[in-house]
Write a protein that holds these residues in place. Sequence first.
Motif, PDB file in Angstrom:
ATOM      1  N   ALA A   5     -15.256 -32.021  82.076  1.00 56.72           N
ATOM      2  CA  ALA A   5     -15.378 -31.529  80.692  1.00 56.72           C
ATOM      3  C   ALA A   5     -14.790 -32.518  79.691  1.00 56.72           C
ATOM      4  CB  ALA A   5     -14.683 -30.180  80.562  1.00 56.72           C
ATOM      5  N   GLY A   9     -16.715 -34.102  76.713  1.00 56.28           N
ATOM      6  CA  GLY A   9     -16.178 -33.937  75.353  1.00 56.28           C
ATOM      7  C   GLY A   9     -16.120 -35.264  74.629  1.00 56.28           C
ATOM      8  N   GLU A 296     -22.823 -18.702  70.394  1.00 60.35           N
ATOM      9  CA  GLU A 296     -21.558 -19.281  69.936  1.00 60.35           C
ATOM     10  C   GLU A 296     -20.409 -18.275  70.043  1.00 60.35           C
ATOM     11  OE1 GLU A 296     -21.558 -22.948  67.575  1.00 60.35           O
ATOM     12  OE2 GLU A 296     -22.898 -21.818  66.277  1.00 60.35           O
ATOM     13  N   VAL A 298     -17.314 -17.494  71.354  1.00 56.26           N
ATOM     14  CA  VAL A 298     -16.258 -18.232  72.043  1.00 56.26           C
ATOM     15  C   VAL A 298     -14.918 -17.569  71.787  1.00 56.26           C
ATOM     16  CG1 VAL A 298     -17.488 -20.448  71.908  1.00 56.26           C
ATOM     17  CG2 VAL A 298     -15.900 -19.818  70.097  1.00 56.26           C
ATOM     18  N   SER A 299     -13.937 -17.940  72.591  1.00 51.52           N
ATOM     19  CA  SER A 299     -12.600 -17.382  72.427  1.00 51.52           C
ATOM     20  C   SER A 299     -11.957 -17.933  71.154  1.00 51.52           C
ATOM     21  CB  SER A 299     -11.744 -17.767  73.625  1.00 51.52           C
ATOM     22  OG  SER A 299     -11.543 -19.168  73.616  1.00 51.52           O
ATOM     23  N   GLN A 302     -10.851 -21.494  71.735  1.00 54.89           N
ATOM     24  CA  GLN A 302     -11.953 -22.467  71.698  1.00 54.89           C
ATOM     25  C   GLN A 302     -12.419 -22.687  70.267  1.00 54.89           C
ATOM     26  OE1 GLN A 302     -15.218 -21.659  74.398  1.00 54.89           O
ATOM     27  NE2 GLN A 302     -16.427 -23.372  73.603  1.00 54.89           N
ATOM     28  N   ARG A 303     -12.474 -21.625  69.486  1.00 51.69           N
ATOM     29  CA  ARG A 303     -12.867 -21.767  68.080  1.00 51.69           C
ATOM     30  C   ARG A 303     -11.899 -22.713  67.356  1.00 51.69           C
ATOM     31  NH1 ARG A 303     -16.766 -21.215  67.253  1.00 51.69           N
ATOM     32  NH2 ARG A 303     -17.310 -19.029  67.253  1.00 51.69           N
ATOM     33  N   GLN A 305     -10.181 -25.157  68.673  1.00 57.23           N
ATOM     34  CA  GLN A 305     -10.452 -26.535  69.123  1.00 57.23           C
ATOM     35  C   GLN A 305     -11.680 -27.089  68.399  1.00 57.23           C
ATOM     36  OE1 GLN A 305      -7.954 -27.441  70.750  1.00 57.23           O
ATOM     37  NE2 GLN A 305      -8.108 -27.177  72.957  1.00 57.23           N
ATOM     38  N   GLN A 306     -12.694 -26.253  68.246  1.00 59.20           N
ATOM     39  CA  GLN A 306     -13.914 -26.692  67.558  1.00 59.20           C
ATOM     40  C   GLN A 306     -13.604 -27.031  66.103  1.00 59.20           C
ATOM     41  OE1 GLN A 306     -16.863 -23.612  68.228  1.00 59.20           O
ATOM     42  NE2 GLN A 306     -17.160 -24.233  70.357  1.00 59.20           N
ATOM     43  N   ASP A 341     -15.428 -28.087  75.351  1.00 57.17           N
ATOM     44  CA  ASP A 341     -15.339 -26.802  74.645  1.00 57.17           C
ATOM     45  C   ASP A 341     -15.173 -26.987  73.137  1.00 57.17           C
ATOM     46  OD1 ASP A 341     -15.636 -25.323  76.883  1.00 57.17           O
ATOM     47  OD2 ASP A 341     -13.555 -24.612  76.991  1.00 57.17           O
ATOM     48  N   ALA A 342     -14.739 -28.181  72.730  1.00 53.00           N
ATOM     49  CA  ALA A 342     -14.503 -28.420  71.297  1.00 53.00           C
ATOM     50  C   ALA A 342     -15.792 -28.699  70.530  1.00 53.00           C
ATOM     51  CB  ALA A 342     -13.526 -29.584  71.114  1.00 53.00           C
TER      52      ALA A 342
END
Length: 371
Positions: A5, A9, A296, A298-299, A302-303, A305-306, A341-342
């Motif tokens: 991952a 990424g 979309e 996501v936890s 994760q949000r 990180q994005q 995940d980002a």
Amino acid sequence: MIPCAKFRGCLLAALAGDCLGAQFEFSPRRSSFRTVWLAFDANMRERRRWPLVYTDDTALTRAVCESLVDCRGRVEPASLARSLTDAYFKATDRGYGAAAGGVFEDLRDANFADPFGPAAALFEGRGSYGNGGAMRAAPLGLIGAAAAAAPNAEEVQLATRVTHSNALALAGARLMAAAVRLALRFDGVDVDRLYDSLAAEAAAADTACGLHEGEASSYTSSMRQVKEFLGKHPASSAVDEEARAVAGALGTEVTALRSVPTAIYCALRTLRPSHRVHPLISEWQPPGNQNPSIDEAVSTEQRQQQQRLVDCLTFAVSLGGDTDTIASMAGAIVGAALGADALPASLMLACEASDAVDSLATRLHRVAYSS
Ligand code: F2R
Ligand code: MG
Ligand code: MG
Ligand code: MG
């Protein structure tokens, strides 16, 4: 083992920085953080496949990956020269530097007999000090983090010399590859330690390439400026003043020296645990939330990180100048630290060939851990 991952990424965030930044590359005026963000938001709301095309940064990064995969993780200059040249002739209109096309023509005409000859002859034998070697160095950092037999700093220089032989370009590519390699192992907390490791890499690169500390033209002195900026922590409301000061001091040029440390600053700024993403982005709802065709959900983690990654790319592009390349290099470093995940799904939908880059990252990871 570094998780796959993180390879994904790194290369996907590099792609995103290139695609998003290309819209602004060398615009006559620097755009505000808000202007850049509104453009990105619109890009992600287009809800169609690939409205954003990639440029030479991604074309050549893909070519480096292909050669590394073919050569089982090693830098083979003739293979690399052929792979880069093939990428160039597949689409010569991807915004290449002025000297690049001639190098690829000469390499092809001599059937890759001397992989370093055409680049060494550029600029009356001084070689190019452009950032074209650094902008494609991320895969070398990825493979370098994995197996014991993977490319070391000298091999990064070999890979760079196929197009860029000037000491400033060689040291910049070394530093960029090291930034990715170190970011893969970032613990999420100790940015000072990551900075210290990078400053040591900058000093080693300067020494190896014959650049002298104290001179204006050394990565050691640029990294010192990076540290000064990292100590400042300006408020989000002052983001445009911060961008103006960083662009002026570290640079946003097409040269390696005036872009690699800038990208490193953009990345480290974002990775500081104390960094607060800009309110425009922390309040952002990804468009997939209103579009059932994009998943979309996501936890919260994760949000966050994005948002961090998108904040980094927006800031990098708001610096102006060589926006695609600085955002792509900053993205590669942050993406290596945070992992795939980002990357928001709507951003991946918008970027050309994101699926191909994703599978190439997986192939590179497999090669990295198969020897
Ligand atoms: N070239 C671009 N963008 C140009 C603007 C495009 C824009 N969209 C528009 O048309 O308005 N982007 C791509 O190029 C950069 C990577 O460049 P690379 O591969 O290093 O090229 P090159 O030609 O080797 O070096 C760049 C220029 O730097 C100057 N230069 C380099 N070495 C020199 C030396 N020893 N002496 C004097 N000058 C030197 C030259 O002007 C080179 O052409 C990335 O931004 C990529 O996105
Ligand atoms: Mg995995
Ligand atoms: Mg480009
Ligand atoms: Mg560029």
